[in-house]
Design an enzyme around this catalytic site. Sequence first.
Site, PDB file in Angstrom:
ATOM      1  N   THR A   1     -42.442  27.675  -3.805  1.00 17.82           N
ATOM      2  CA  THR A   1     -43.802  27.147  -3.891  1.00 17.82           C
ATOM      3  C   THR A   1     -44.864  28.219  -3.690  1.00 17.82           C
ATOM      4  OG1 THR A   1     -45.350  25.695  -2.705  1.00 17.82           O
ATOM      5  CG2 THR A   1     -43.517  26.501  -1.445  1.00 17.82           C
ATOM      6  N   ASP A   2     -46.046  27.970  -4.229  1.00 19.58           N
ATOM      7  CA  ASP A   2     -47.171  28.902  -3.996  1.00 19.58           C
ATOM      8  C   ASP A   2     -47.593  28.932  -2.524  1.00 19.58           C
ATOM      9  OD1 ASP A   2     -48.341  26.348  -3.901  1.00 19.58           O
ATOM     10  OD2 ASP A   2     -49.858  26.769  -5.431  1.00 19.58           O
ATOM     11  N   GLU A   3     -47.197  27.878  -1.772  1.00 24.86           N
ATOM     12  CA  GLU A   3     -47.656  27.789  -0.376  1.00 24.86           C
ATOM     13  C   GLU A   3     -47.105  28.920   0.488  1.00 24.86           C
ATOM     14  OE1 GLU A   3     -47.915  24.049   1.494  1.00 24.86           O
ATOM     15  OE2 GLU A   3     -48.397  22.997  -0.351  1.00 24.86           O
TER      16      GLU A   3
ATOM     17  N   TYR B   1     -43.799  23.481   6.799  1.00 23.24           N
ATOM     18  CA  TYR B   1     -43.161  23.375   5.472  1.00 23.24           C
ATOM     19  C   TYR B   1     -43.137  24.723   4.772  1.00 23.24           C
ATOM     20  CZ  TYR B   1     -43.043  22.751   0.391  1.00 23.24           C
ATOM     21  OH  TYR B   1     -42.753  22.888  -0.945  1.00 23.24           O
TER      22      TYR B   1
ATOM     23  N   LYS C   1     -40.056  27.282   3.548  1.00 18.67           N
ATOM     24  CA  LYS C   1     -39.846  27.711   2.160  1.00 18.67           C
ATOM     25  C   LYS C   1     -39.862  29.247   2.064  1.00 18.67           C
ATOM     26  CE  LYS C   1     -39.513  25.365  -1.052  1.00 18.67           C
ATOM     27  NZ  LYS C   1     -38.317  24.724  -1.674  1.00 18.67           N
TER      28      LYS C   1
HETATM   29  P1  NAD Z   1     -39.255  15.415  -3.454  1.00 17.69           P
HETATM   30  O1  NAD Z   1     -39.606  15.284  -2.010  1.00 17.69           O
HETATM   31  O2  NAD Z   1     -39.810  14.461  -4.440  1.00 17.69           O
HETATM   32  O3  NAD Z   1     -37.661  15.363  -3.601  1.00 17.69           O
HETATM   33  C1  NAD Z   1     -36.788  16.096  -2.789  1.00 17.69           C
HETATM   34  C2  NAD Z   1     -35.369  15.626  -3.108  1.00 17.69           C
HETATM   35  O4  NAD Z   1     -34.459  16.432  -2.343  1.00 17.69           O
HETATM   36  C3  NAD Z   1     -35.113  14.171  -2.716  1.00 17.69           C
HETATM   37  O5  NAD Z   1     -34.413  13.511  -3.742  1.00 17.69           O
HETATM   38  C4  NAD Z   1     -34.265  14.284  -1.446  1.00 17.69           C
HETATM   39  O6  NAD Z   1     -33.390  13.185  -1.264  1.00 17.69           O
HETATM   40  C5  NAD Z   1     -33.518  15.578  -1.712  1.00 17.69           C
HETATM   41  N1  NAD Z   1     -33.072  16.244  -0.492  1.00 17.69           N
HETATM   42  C6  NAD Z   1     -33.821  16.574   0.594  1.00 17.69           C
HETATM   43  N2  NAD Z   1     -33.065  17.171   1.518  1.00 17.69           N
HETATM   44  C7  NAD Z   1     -31.802  17.221   1.016  1.00 17.69           C
HETATM   45  C8  NAD Z   1     -30.582  17.731   1.492  1.00 17.69           C
HETATM   46  N3  NAD Z   1     -30.477  18.286   2.712  1.00 17.69           N
HETATM   47  N4  NAD Z   1     -29.480  17.649   0.707  1.00 17.69           N
HETATM   48  C9  NAD Z   1     -29.561  17.051  -0.511  1.00 17.69           C
HETATM   49  N5  NAD Z   1     -30.697  16.540  -1.015  1.00 17.69           N
HETATM   50  C10 NAD Z   1     -31.810  16.635  -0.263  1.00 17.69           C
HETATM   51  O7  NAD Z   1     -39.599  16.923  -3.835  1.00 17.69           O
HETATM   52  P2  NAD Z   1     -40.275  17.553  -5.142  1.00 17.69           P
HETATM   53  O8  NAD Z   1     -41.737  17.406  -5.046  1.00 17.69           O
HETATM   54  O9  NAD Z   1     -39.544  17.068  -6.334  1.00 17.69           O
HETATM   55  O10 NAD Z   1     -39.962  19.097  -4.899  1.00 17.69           O
HETATM   56  C11 NAD Z   1     -38.738  19.668  -5.353  1.00 17.69           C
HETATM   57  C12 NAD Z   1     -38.715  21.141  -4.999  1.00 17.69           C
HETATM   58  O11 NAD Z   1     -39.821  21.804  -5.613  1.00 17.69           O
HETATM   59  C13 NAD Z   1     -38.851  21.418  -3.498  1.00 17.69           C
HETATM   60  O12 NAD Z   1     -37.994  22.486  -3.175  1.00 17.69           O
HETATM   61  C14 NAD Z   1     -40.302  21.820  -3.315  1.00 17.69           C
HETATM   62  O13 NAD Z   1     -40.448  22.692  -2.231  1.00 17.69           O
HETATM   63  C15 NAD Z   1     -40.563  22.507  -4.633  1.00 17.69           C
HETATM   64  N6  NAD Z   1     -41.969  22.491  -5.088  1.00 17.69           N
HETATM   65  C16 NAD Z   1     -42.646  21.306  -5.164  1.00 17.69           C
HETATM   66  C17 NAD Z   1     -43.937  21.301  -5.664  1.00 17.69           C
HETATM   67  C18 NAD Z   1     -44.739  20.017  -5.796  1.00 17.69           C
HETATM   68  O14 NAD Z   1     -45.927  20.077  -6.093  1.00 17.69           O
HETATM   69  N7  NAD Z   1     -44.136  18.859  -5.601  1.00 17.69           N
HETATM   70  C19 NAD Z   1     -44.543  22.498  -6.055  1.00 17.69           C
HETATM   71  C20 NAD Z   1     -43.829  23.688  -5.940  1.00 17.69           C
HETATM   72  C21 NAD Z   1     -42.520  23.663  -5.467  1.00 17.69           C
HETATM   73  O1  DAU Z   2     -48.624  23.845  -3.838  1.00 18.43           O
HETATM   74  C1  DAU Z   2     -47.334  23.359  -3.986  1.00 18.43           C
HETATM   75  C2  DAU Z   2     -47.085  22.309  -2.929  1.00 18.43           C
HETATM   76  O2  DAU Z   2     -47.868  21.172  -3.303  1.00 18.43           O
HETATM   77  C3  DAU Z   2     -45.631  21.917  -2.770  1.00 18.43           C
HETATM   78  O3  DAU Z   2     -44.910  23.035  -2.329  1.00 18.43           O
HETATM   79  C4  DAU Z   2     -45.490  20.775  -1.762  1.00 18.43           C
HETATM   80  O4  DAU Z   2     -44.143  20.345  -1.689  1.00 18.43           O
HETATM   81  C5  DAU Z   2     -46.350  19.618  -2.226  1.00 18.43           C
HETATM   82  O5  DAU Z   2     -46.310  18.583  -1.264  1.00 18.43           O
HETATM   83  C6  DAU Z   2     -47.798  20.073  -2.433  1.00 18.43           C
HETATM   84  O6  DAU Z   2     -48.409  20.415  -1.151  1.00 18.43           O
HETATM   85  P1  DAU Z   2     -49.939  20.040  -0.828  1.00 18.43           P
HETATM   86  O7  DAU Z   2     -50.105  20.003   0.624  1.00 18.43           O
HETATM   87  O8  DAU Z   2     -50.866  20.883  -1.622  1.00 18.43           O
HETATM   88  O9  DAU Z   2     -49.955  18.570  -1.483  1.00 18.43           O
HETATM   89  P2  DAU Z   2     -50.577  17.172  -0.981  1.00 18.43           P
HETATM   90  O10 DAU Z   2     -50.419  16.245  -2.123  1.00 18.43           O
HETATM   91  O11 DAU Z   2     -50.034  16.777   0.340  1.00 18.43           O
HETATM   92  O12 DAU Z   2     -52.107  17.527  -0.788  1.00 18.43           O
HETATM   93  C7  DAU Z   2     -52.879  18.055  -1.855  1.00 18.43           C
HETATM   94  C8  DAU Z   2     -54.274  18.316  -1.317  1.00 18.43           C
HETATM   95  O13 DAU Z   2     -54.886  17.075  -1.013  1.00 18.43           O
HETATM   96  C9  DAU Z   2     -54.289  19.114  -0.026  1.00 18.43           C
HETATM   97  O14 DAU Z   2     -55.420  19.980  -0.018  1.00 18.43           O
HETATM   98  C10 DAU Z   2     -54.449  18.063   1.059  1.00 18.43           C
HETATM   99  C11 DAU Z   2     -55.275  17.000   0.367  1.00 18.43           C
HETATM  100  N1  DAU Z   2     -55.008  15.631   0.841  1.00 18.43           N
HETATM  101  C12 DAU Z   2     -53.762  15.135   0.743  1.00 18.43           C
HETATM  102  C13 DAU Z   2     -53.471  13.882   1.209  1.00 18.43           C
HETATM  103  C14 DAU Z   2     -52.070  13.329   1.095  1.00 18.43           C
HETATM  104  C15 DAU Z   2     -56.059  14.876   1.376  1.00 18.43           C
HETATM  105  O15 DAU Z   2     -57.214  15.320   1.441  1.00 18.43           O
HETATM  106  N2  DAU Z   2     -55.766  13.629   1.832  1.00 18.43           N
HETATM  107  C16 DAU Z   2     -54.521  13.103   1.790  1.00 18.43           C
HETATM  108  O16 DAU Z   2     -54.332  11.952   2.244  1.00 18.43           O
END
Ligand code: NAD
Ligand code: DAU
Length: 340
Positions: A127-129, A153, A157
């Site tokens: 992730t970019d985080e 988190y 990562k």
């Molecule tokens: P999500 O939370 O929707 O899904 C995570 C999945 O992983 C779930 O199905 C969960 O059951 C499974 N899981 C969790 N722990 C596990 C374990 N110990 N063993 C087996 N399965 C397990 O997540 P997402 O948003 O689809 O993100 C997927 C990946 O992409 C993550 O690694 C996250 O860090 C990365 N990522 C997400 C975003 C985003 O914006 N959502 C952006 C950049 C990177």
């Molecule tokens: O940038 C990539 C990441 O994006 C992934 O690695 C993470 O898994 C994914 O959860 C996401 O993280 P963020 O913290 O950026 O996403 P979130 O949807 O939780 O929040 C997006 C923005 O919105 C953040 O600045 C916080 C704000 N927010 C979020 C929630 C849920 C609010 O202001 N209020 C809220 O209730």
Amino acid sequence: MRIMVTGGCGFIGSNFLYMLLADKPDVFVCNLDCLTYAGNPANAEDAARRFAGRYVFERADIADAPAVERIMEEHRIDAVVNFAAETHVDRSIADASPFLRANIAGLHVLLQAARRRGLTAFVHVSTDEVYGSLGPLDPAFTEASLLAPNSPYSASKASADLLCRAWHETYGFPVIVTRCSNNYGPRQFPEKLIPFMYLRACSDQPLPLYGDGGNVRDWIHVLDHCRGIWLALTGGRPGAVYNFGGGAERSNLDVVRRILDFCGRPESLIRFVADRPGHDFRYAMDYSLARRELGFTPSFSFERGLEETLGWYRDNAPWVAGVTSGAYRSFVDSWYGGRL
Ligand code: NAD
Ligand code: DAU
């Protein structure tokens, strides 16, 4: 190619496995997922029927070494894409333990098992985080930016990314790390900003925006991210890190206003609430390396992608009902209880 997709019952993993099964007839997918609160069997429900003989689901934990080794052996896996993780920043603030276990110890088990099997293709999805936070005028993150994670988190990562680096430098293991910005699209668990705000707005509930709503995220459609991962898996340099972004920086307030507009609700639903501790101000990704080496470019415009995404939530009420009780409800009540 016989690919183990971990976390395939989550948001991005399920989009990735359907993309592969539909577009790459030579690919076999083993979806390994332990089904946490975010893992939804419905997300990959019809894969076995639609793609008989090319898809299998295994319920297992990536941190369970004997299970991972057995499953790799049984399905003759030759590539891994690791999506499995705990992913919600707010939950990591409430309790970091599951994040350290899944995101670090779990990744370690996968690396060990894959190295023992002599796999030559392994993508770890990051992730970019991990880069921390940008100021309003800072240049976008490159792969050379310092790792400066601010939440439990993102620290988990970043730790995993460093393990990948060590496995490449020490053992010559050909792991590739991809780092992506905020995804949106179908099947995202509605604790994340876009589906959370949309579903609340539809039922006229207040919308809790952290701080002044001015924090900025770089939004990418999940299918653009999935295409990037496939390009990295099939054409990436072993040991490389690739940034992916959507080129769509938007403030949270701007995103929420668009959502309100889509569902015809008033701005008076917005509540500016106590900020998320350690809240990163801005993310922006420079993905020129991925463009040069992999041919990656995002194809969705944010406005079009957002409308399609909100339309998906509107049209999939049974899916929404299935994920908005239980763990979702108790987290929302405890996390936002004092804020709203
Ligand atoms: P999500 O939370 O929707 O899904 C995570 C999945 O992983 C779930 O199905 C969960 O059951 C499974 N899981 C969790 N722990 C596990 C374990 N110990 N063993 C087996 N399965 C397990 O997540 P997402 O948003 O689809 O993100 C997927 C990946 O992409 C993550 O690694 C996250 O860090 C990365 N990522 C997400 C975003 C985003 O914006 N959502 C952006 C950049 C990177
Ligand atoms: O940038 C990539 C990441 O994006 C992934 O690695 C993470 O898994 C994914 O959860 C996401 O993280 P963020 O913290 O950026 O996403 P979130 O949807 O939780 O929040 C997006 C923005 O919105 C953040 O600045 C916080 C704000 N927010 C979020 C929630 C849920 C609010 O202001 N209020 C809220 O209730």
